[in-house]
Design a protein around this motif. Structure first.
Motif, short mmCIF file in Angstrom:
data_model
loop_
_atom_site.label_atom_id
_atom_site.label_comp_id
_atom_site.label_asym_id
_atom_site.label_seq_id
_atom_site.Cartn_x
_atom_site.Cartn_y
_atom_site.Cartn_z
N LEU A 138 0.83 -1.20 0.00
CA LEU A 138 0.00 0.00 0.00
C LEU A 138 0.87 1.26 0.00
O LEU A 138 0.54 2.24 -0.67
CB LEU A 138 -0.93 0.00 1.21
N LEU A 211 -6.93 -4.44 -3.29
CA LEU A 211 -5.68 -5.12 -3.60
C LEU A 211 -5.58 -6.44 -2.83
O LEU A 211 -5.15 -7.46 -3.39
CB LEU A 211 -4.49 -4.23 -3.27
N SER A 241 -0.26 -6.14 1.82
CA SER A 241 -1.31 -5.15 1.57
C SER A 241 -2.11 -4.91 2.85
O SER A 241 -2.42 -3.78 3.21
CB SER A 241 -2.24 -5.63 0.46
#
Length: 452
Positions: A138, A211, A241
């Motif tokens: 991220l 994601l 993520s």
């Protein structure tokens, strides 16, 4: 109603859905709970009808992607998390490690001034006194958004939304492939592709579960073809993520067996080290642990079992016992998940996905904080089954936004109780029907009487 009229009704309702999403994306602040509730319930009503019709699978997928595109230029109305995304991205762009600093440390310190970290941006942060909890994948997205649009908040949001759109497209296509491999109906893909909460929270409100879902589905797809070493890569990306997939490791073990799981684990560990290493240090680990500890001991929103225990704590001690109850519930979730993993080897990916969904359900029911977008991963996993309680939950989760009607963010516990009561009853009914079907399927067939 004739088939032709049903088709006309279906496509007309899809057109109405587009108007609903435009209203949700561009004309519905979260403070206006009545409008938000009515529009969302309308979207779910249409969704319930459309997903039960014989809609061409590609038309449904196209409609789902079109609805997401409608949010392309919308400012997230239901969440302000994206301000922290931009903050972290601009820190990274300046060569600073976002895990090392609290946003509040930059206020009034000209010596530490970073381009783009303005007072206006700081004022929008919802947790300026907490270290970031967003893992490296991220952070990479945040950096890219900042690099491509270093001075424009709107430009950074657009970049992040495009990445989410790509991930969502991949997730939908992976779901369709998995459904076909599992001999489930193609139309089940619409359960996820057209789900209003998924559309609203992921693309609309820029939540990065998009994601996570993509990487988890890619892992399942690779495991279906027995490519367990390759599958370790997207699984590591899923962990990088959101840390959530760590709870699925015991089930992956039961699917692969010890020998192959060791290989899977080695590849996964190498990828995680490569991803975390540039940002990792003892100080970073301390900061991450501090934020996780605070999360489980201070944050509370839209919970179920925790709220019952909190009420009991008030009755017995007179004050909120979250510092005790939160960690105990986390421990209870861990014990339940490990006991669920102590089953026979999970032979199929469909069965693995089912256990992952069950583990996530337990985790959410025992959590102190359940934001609506947390449920999107559960919707994706249950799409690969006949269970639809997650779909019902995704609809009822909108009740939690009643807390934002006022500036003090006061939850309506009656609505929370209604949400979990209906979800619980639906889940119990589905479990009962599933056990009945399984029971009848296992009954020995009656022998046919032979003529004398």
């Amino acid at each position: 109603m004739s088939l032709a009229r049903k088709h006309i009704a279906t496509y007309t309702l899809l057109g109405i859905s587009a108007l609903v999403y435009l209203a949700l994306g561009y004309a519905t602040p979260r403070e206006n709970f009545t409008q938000l509730l009515l529009l969302t319930l309308l979207a779910f009503g249409i969704y319930a009808y459309v997903t039960n019709q014989k809609l061409n699978v590609w038309h449904g997928i196209g409609a789902g992607l079109f609805f997401r595109l409608l949010f392309l230029f919308a400012i997230p109305a239901l969440s302000d998390d994206y301000f922290r995304f931009v903050w972290d991205g601009r820190l990274l762009l300046a060569g600073e490690n976002p895990f090392l600093y609290l946003p509040s440390q930059f206020v009034g310190e000209e010596a530490m001034a970073i381009p783009g970290l303005t007072a206006e941006l700081f004022a929008q942060l919802n947790s300026p006194n907490y270290y970031t909890l967003y893992p490296p994948v991220l952070q990479g997205v945040f950096w890219l958004a900042a690099a491509l649009s270093p001075e424009s908040l709107t430009g950074s949001m657009l970049m992040m939304r495009l990445i989410i759109l790509i991930a969502e497209t991949g997730s939908i296509l992976l779901l369709l492939r998995l459904l076909r491999r599992m001999a489930l109906p193609d139309r089940y893909v619409h359960i996820y592709a057209l789900n209003p909460l998924v559309i609203l929270e992921l693309t609309g409100n820029l939540h990065m579960e998009a994601l996570l879902i993509f990487f988890l589905l890619l892992t399942l797809y690779q495991l279906h073809f027995q490519r367990y070493l390759i599958a370790a890569v997207p699984f590591a990306l899923a962990i990088a993520s959101k840390l959530l997939p760590l709870m699925f490791l015991p089930f992956v073990w039961r699917k692969l067996g010890l020998k192959r799981f060791i290989g899977f684990g080695v590849v996964m560990t190498i990828v995680l080290l490569l991803l975390f290493m540039p940002l990792l240090s003892l100080e970073v680990l301390r900061n991450i642990w501090q934020s996780i500890d605070l999360y489980f001991q201070r944050f509370e929103f839209n919970a179920s079992i925790y709220y019952l225990l909190r009420w009991l704590g008030y009755q017995l001690t007179g004050y909120n016992q979250i510092a005790v109850i939160g960690p105990l519930l986390s421990l209870a979730a861990l014990i339940v998940i490990l006991s669920m993993a102590a089953v026979k080897k999970l032979g199929s990916v469909r069965r693995l996905a089912g256990y992952m969904a069950a583990a996530l359900t337990v985790y959410l029911l025992l959590a102190t904080t359940v934001h609506p977008w947390y449920i999107t991963t559960l919707v994706a996993l249950t799409t690969l089954s006949h269970f639809r309680y997650a779909t019902v939950w995704s609809c009822l989760a909108i009740f939690s936004y009643s807390a934002y009607r006022t500036s003090d963010y006061t939850e309506n516990l009656w609505l929370v109780a209604l949400e979990y009561t209906l979800v619980g009853l639906w889940l119990l009914a589905e479990l009962y029907l599933y056990r009945q079907q399984k029971k009848h399927a296992n009954l020995p067939r009656q022998s046919v009487a032979q003529p004398q």
